[in-house]
Design an enzyme around this catalytic site. Structure first.
Site, short mmCIF file in Angstrom:
data_model
loop_
_atom_site.label_atom_id
_atom_site.label_comp_id
_atom_site.label_asym_id
_atom_site.label_seq_id
_atom_site.Cartn_x
_atom_site.Cartn_y
_atom_site.Cartn_z
N LYS A 97 37.32 -9.43 14.60
CA LYS A 97 37.18 -8.33 14.34
C LYS A 97 38.84 -6.99 13.16
O LYS A 97 39.61 -7.89 14.74
CB LYS A 97 36.32 -7.07 14.81
N SER A 109 29.07 -1.37 14.78
CA SER A 109 30.43 -1.77 13.76
C SER A 109 30.99 -2.53 13.91
O SER A 109 31.60 -3.01 12.25
CB SER A 109 32.10 -0.40 14.43
N SER A 152 29.00 -1.09 19.84
CA SER A 152 29.68 -1.93 18.92
C SER A 152 29.58 -3.30 18.38
O SER A 152 29.46 -3.98 17.82
CB SER A 152 30.97 -1.02 17.81
#
Lengths: 489, 489, 98
Positions: free
Chosen positions: B79, B154, B178
């Site tokens: 990420k 996210s 997330s």
């Protein structure tokens, strides 16, 4: 305390509180491992943490905590078992993260006090709190007139302890005295180098005035940027005058933050109360609460040296020194330590005091920092003094030996031997010198025999000169009188 | 052999047995990214050159006979809020475009040491603020199961990458769900470890007291293996929990006989999608058949958690994001007249709308006059919620509930209504406030062929029970396999 | 406790954000909706409850006071939008702040 401050005469009493920031003597910064050494090229003692890069986390320096607790203990503060770091939020180019990690409602230490003044004028100034925080970077204007400022973050993250006093100070002189005492203390206990001009001790002042006799506090203003003891005093004098003038003309003092401009010797308004910052303090989530277990505090207590006040009293008591001597000798930790070691070795505390205050302080030109680099050890000074006490050498010889020791650090016996400086105590040798002197000074001998005893010191001087100062003075005196009396017959 | 369809543990075994090389594996995934990522936009940056070089290096090591690490040759998608030294790390924010961190996050150091190969950086909601990956500053990611739907967020890029076989495993971060929620929307196993077990150093902070890095994989075992590499105390993260927290692989074989599973039925009323409810029923039945004791637990209404979360997370974020000021790195609005102008210009242009909205909210709840009403109250509510979980975990070893009330929603469906978006996290947010661990396990497809995820929650450091239950659920419900290759649209 | 347009403007300025008038209106609506929702926590009886200030209840770990090399000046300034003689550059600061 000096002469009453001029405001007193006008019937107003200033009320002053100080906030002092001390840079702690650690090797590395408070939340990262960058060096705290002073004077490196800009932005060369930085890392992602103190540069405020994304993703970095602070880790607290154990030594910074210990030094802060040492100061807290020295000021008689209560050490909080659990203290909490907080973020103080504001934007400024010298503050990379946009917040300063500080402490807010749960500081490291609460309370405490520091004595100022001497004798009857001694006063106790209350300490409100002590807390740990990180320093900001440094800024300067670009000199090319381009309207830019340059940012150096080397200092960013250097550990600071902030000391907040109660509003107990009443004159600018007292504020000055407080800072002097605090500086002496932090240097003494080794938590800060105390260099105000170099920025390791910085001060903000809060001041208000009120009619003498009134208990209520007036509206205070805060003065920032006070980078020398002199500036603290000057700025306070200015601001007290200004506030009194406002009150005298039936005006109202407005709360504000002021900035001392030392070059122009004046104060300027930095922000008014309406513009006051909203720092939005909240607990720093990246640092869990700091817990000081009892055993740790006990261990730190062992790191606190005997404080100047206590040492001064002990010197008076233990070594029977006059108050004055004890005060001079405990001015710095280096000097007090030197004195004490020399005194113990010599066996004559008062003699040691005289020598340390005159000869030793003379040798370092009053700067006790230099004691560290002086080749002479206190033990050898003690040995030298013991030689005086035992009568092995005269005070005068000792001074010559001392001068040599201060340079070479040599052992006094060896220096005396090498330079042939040992005292002449052999009566025959002294008699031979006296015979020479009397032979060469026949007219004075006649004077003496005629009853003019005042010429005696002249003969002694001549004998000393002939012996290059080595003749034992008492013996010389006695044998000289004998020799002269013998001539009467 | 379809390498991209294999689990990481199968790939690792194949590499160790030299059935194929690490380079074969890395190239297979790079090829698949090149072929398919254009449609889902899971990656912001692909590190093809470095990845191939690293794979070759590992192959040479393996050829020399050295013991390969537990993740030797396993490609991993990371990420974009996790720092990879020298490579773009932007948090999908324009304010960090071009930023290359000067250090590796601790988890990246651990992955490299274990032999994993970083494939590239995945898309996300800007600064992890969002539940759909629509808030990326560089374009949204699409759900590989249906390009009209969001992948969740996210960590939407990481979840989409694993679901589509662009990477066998990935790292995400979970502040309010997330990792788990995009895991549910994309049909992959996705785990949030106990706060403090995985170092946050190098994870670009959104909300420091809630953020935790977590693994995503195609099955529970991949999550476990990755978790075991990631976890462990980090002296550079002061909030990292002491002690080892690895879970032995054998835990997966232990089954759930006698394990107490609590379902918070109170939470599961209105608004729960019928297909999700049906999947929950299947999951309860599966665990029961495996010998678990499934019962009901009562928990505080999760809307209180949402309320507390959006105060605490935005407050912390308002400070965490203050460092993006255009001075030291990243985007910068040059030409301003004063620093405030530089900051305002940089931040207003650099942050997207959701980030700005949350910064304003977080600033507001901390500001003078509102701190007690909002922030302090939220922190008290947080303790209440934590105590509530502790009480529930006294009666159950793990909790079972859907990861999200619905399967993935449509792109654009909630962008106009921030509150509706926030409420899509209602089942995941409470765990972050409590700071325990949780995992999403795929539980079949909805009638619309969208993945449904079930969530297991366990107490702090309860990872062993968590993985046991998750493995049981997975083995009974089956994994989903790769998302169908998206058709041209 | 409704948030006003002035609050939005003031708070944005505090956070060094400029909002266009349209954004200001949108934020005003959205923030009021969100704050209206978070008002829920007022329903909880929080008397006597200590705030939970951190992610977990442990105590902070400390580091030893050892100075290590960080970044070189060049590395520190790499990526900075503007530098001069080893410094970061900002528009001129008119007066010192802290």
């Amino acid at each position: 305390m000096g002469a009453p401050h001029e405001s007193a005469a006008r019937g107003y009493e200033p009320v002053i509180g100080l906030e002092v920031h001390c840079q702690l003597l650690t090797r590395s910064k408070i939340f990262c491992s960058c060096s705290t050494a002073f004077g490196a090229p800009p932005n060369s003692q930085v890392c992602p943490v103190c540069l405020g890069h994304p993703g970095v986390l602070p880790v607290l320096n154990r030594r910074a905590v210990e030094l802060a607790v040492v100061l807290g203990l020295a000021l008689g503060s209560k050490i909080r078992e659990v203290s909490v770091f907080a973020r103080k939020n504001y934007f400024y180019p010298d503050l990379p993260k946009g917040y300063q990690i500080s402490q807010y409602d749960l500081p490291l230490c609460d309370g405490g006090s520091l004595q100022i003044g001497t004798g009857d004028a001694r006063r106790t100034i209350g300490i409100t709190r002590l807390h740990l925080e990180e320093d900001a970077g440094k800024m300067k204007h670009a000199e090319d007139g381009s309207g830019r400022s340059l940012v150096d973050l080397n200092r960013c993250g250097v550990p600071l302890i902030e000391i907040v006093t109660e509003p107990d100070l009443r004159t600018p002189e007292e504020a000055h005295d407080f800072l002097e005492r605090l500086k002496q203390l932090v240097q003494y206990i080794g938590v800060c180098d105390g260099n105000m001009e170099g920025g390791s001790l910085r001060c903000d002042a809060n001041v208000s005035v009120r009619p003498r006799g009134s208990e209520a506090l007036g509206t205070k203003t805060e003065i920032k940027n006070l980078n020398s003891f002199r500036n603290v005093q000057r700025a306070l004098e200015h601001e007290i005058r200004r506030q009194i003038a406002v009150l005298e003309s039936a005006g109202r003092v407005e709360g504000a933050t002021l900035l001392w401009d030392a070059t122009r010797d004046r104060l300027q308004v930095m922000r008014t109360k309406e513009e006051a910052h909203d720092y939005r303090y909240f607990p720093e989530p990246d640092l869990l609460p700091l817990v000081l277990a009892e055993e740790w505090i006990a261990a730190i207590r062992g790191m606190v040296p005997e404080l100047p006040e206590a040492r001064r009293a002990r010197f008076v008591r233990e070594y029977a020194l006059p108050e004055y001597d004890a005060g001079v000798l405990t001015a710095t930790r280096e000097l007090a330590g030197f004195y004490e070691a020399a005194a113990r070795r010599s066996g004559d505390a008062k003699l040691a005091s005289n020598w340390v205050m005159t000869e030793l302080l003379g040798a370092v030109k009053g700067d006790t920092e230099r004691l560290r680099n002086l080749p002479l050890t206190p033990e050898r000074l003690g040995d030298l003094l013991a030689l005086i006490t035992s009568g092995a050498i005269s005070g005068k010889i000792a001074k010559a030996v001392f001068e040599e020791m201060a340079v070479s650090g040599g052992e006094p016996g060896a220096i005396i031997e090498a330079c042939g400086l040992s005292q002449i105590v052999d009566p025959d040798a002294i008699r031979a010198l006296i015979a020479e002197v009397l032979a060469a000074n026949a007219p004075q001998v006649v004077d003496y025999l005629a009853g003019h005893e005042r010429v005696l010191p002249h003969f002694i001087g001549q004998v000393m000169k002939a012996s290059r100062g080595r003749a034992n003075p008492e013996l010389t005196n006695r044998l000289l009188r004998e020799a002269l009396e013998a001539r009467r017959e | 052999m379809n390498l991209c369809g294999m689990s990481a543990h199968a790939l690792r075994d194949g590499i160790a047995a030299r059935r194929f090389s690490a380079e074969d594996v890395v190239r297979a995934f790079l090829d698949r990214i090149a072929a398919h990522d254009g449609r889902v936009h899971a990656f912001l940056e692909v590190h093809d050159t470095e990845a191939i070089a690293e794979a070759r290096r590992l192959d040479e090591e393996i050829a020399r006979g050295s013991e390969p690490g537990p993740l030797a040759g396993i490609p991993i998608a990371v990420k974009d809020n996790i720092c990879v030294r020298g490579r773009g790390t932007s948090c999908a924010s324009r304010i960090l475009s071009g930023y290359a961190p000067p250090y590796d996050a601790t988890v990246i150091e651990k992955l490299r040491a274990a032999g994993a190969v970083v494939l590239g950086k995945t898309n996300m909601d800007e600064f992890a603020m969002g539940s759909s990956t629509e808030n990326s500053g560089f374009g949204a990611t699409r759900n590989p199961w249906s390009l009209e739907h969001v992948p969740g967020g996210s960590s939407g890029g990481s979840a989409a990458a694993v679901a589509l076989g662009l990477a066998p495993v990935a790292l995400g971060s979970d502040t309010g769900g997330s990792v788990r929620q995009p895991g549910a929307f994309c049909g992959v196993a996705a785990m949030k470890p106990t706060y403090g077990t995985v170092s946050r150093r190098g994870l670009i902070a959104f909300a420091s007291s809630l953020d935790q890095i977590g693994p995503l994989g195609r099955d529970v075992q991949d999550c476990l293996n990755l978790y075991n590499v990631l976890c462990g105390p980090d002296p550079r993260d002061a909030t990292s929990a002491p002690g080892g927290h690895e879970v032995p692989e054998g835990a997966l074989l232990q089954g759930v006989r006698g394990l107490r599973v609590g379902v918070p039925w109170d939470w599961l009323g209105e608004g729960l999608h019928a297909d999700v409810e049906a999947a929950l029923g299947r999951s309860v039945e599966a665990l029961r058949q495996a010998g678990a004791l499934v019962g009901e637990v009562s928990l505080l209404d999760p809307s209180y958690a949402i309320a507390a979360y959006y105060i605490i997370a935005t407050a912390e974020a308002s400070a965490n994001l203050a460092r993006y000021d255009g001075v030291r790195y990243g985007a910068s609005a040059r030409g301003a007249e004063d620093p405030a102008g530089l900051y305002t210009g940089t931040r207003s242009e650099g942050f997207g709308a959701e980030v700005r909205r949350r910064i304003v909210l977080g600033t507001y709840v901390l500001s003078a006059g509102y701190y007690d009403a909002y922030y302090l109250r939220a922190q008290k509510a947080r303790r209440l919620i934590r105590d509530d979980f502790e009480r529930a975990f006294a009666m159950a070893d793990v909790l079972l509930l859907p990861t999200a009330p619905t399967p993935a929603f449509r792109i654009g469906e909630k962008t106009g209504d921030p509150l509706a978006m926030y409420l899509s996290d209602i089942f995941t947010v409470p765990l972050n406030l409590y700071a325990g661990c949780g995992i999403n396990v795929p539980a079949g497809l909805s009638a619309d062929e969208l993945p449904i995820g079930m969530q297991l929650l366990a107490p702090r450091f309860g990872e062993a029970a968590l993985f046991r239950a998750a493995q049981c659920l997975e083995s009974r419900l089956g994994t989903l396999g790769l998302a169908p290759e998206p058709a041209e649209t | 406790m409704a948030i006003t347009r002035d609050d939005v403007r003031h708070t944005a300025a505090l956070a060094r954000l400029a909002l266009s008038p349209e954004e200001e209106s949108a934020f005003l609506l959205e923030l009021n909706k969100i704050l209206g929702y978070v008002e829920k926590i007022r329903e909880l009886d929080l008397a006597g409850i200590e705030p939970m200030t951190h992610g977990h209840a442990g105590t902070g770990s400390l580091r030893d006071d050892a100075a290590l090399d960080g970044l070189s000046q060049e590395e520190a300034l790499r990526g900075a939008p503007e530098t001069d003689e080893g410094h970061f550059v900002v528009p001129q600061v008119v007066r010192p702040e802290e």
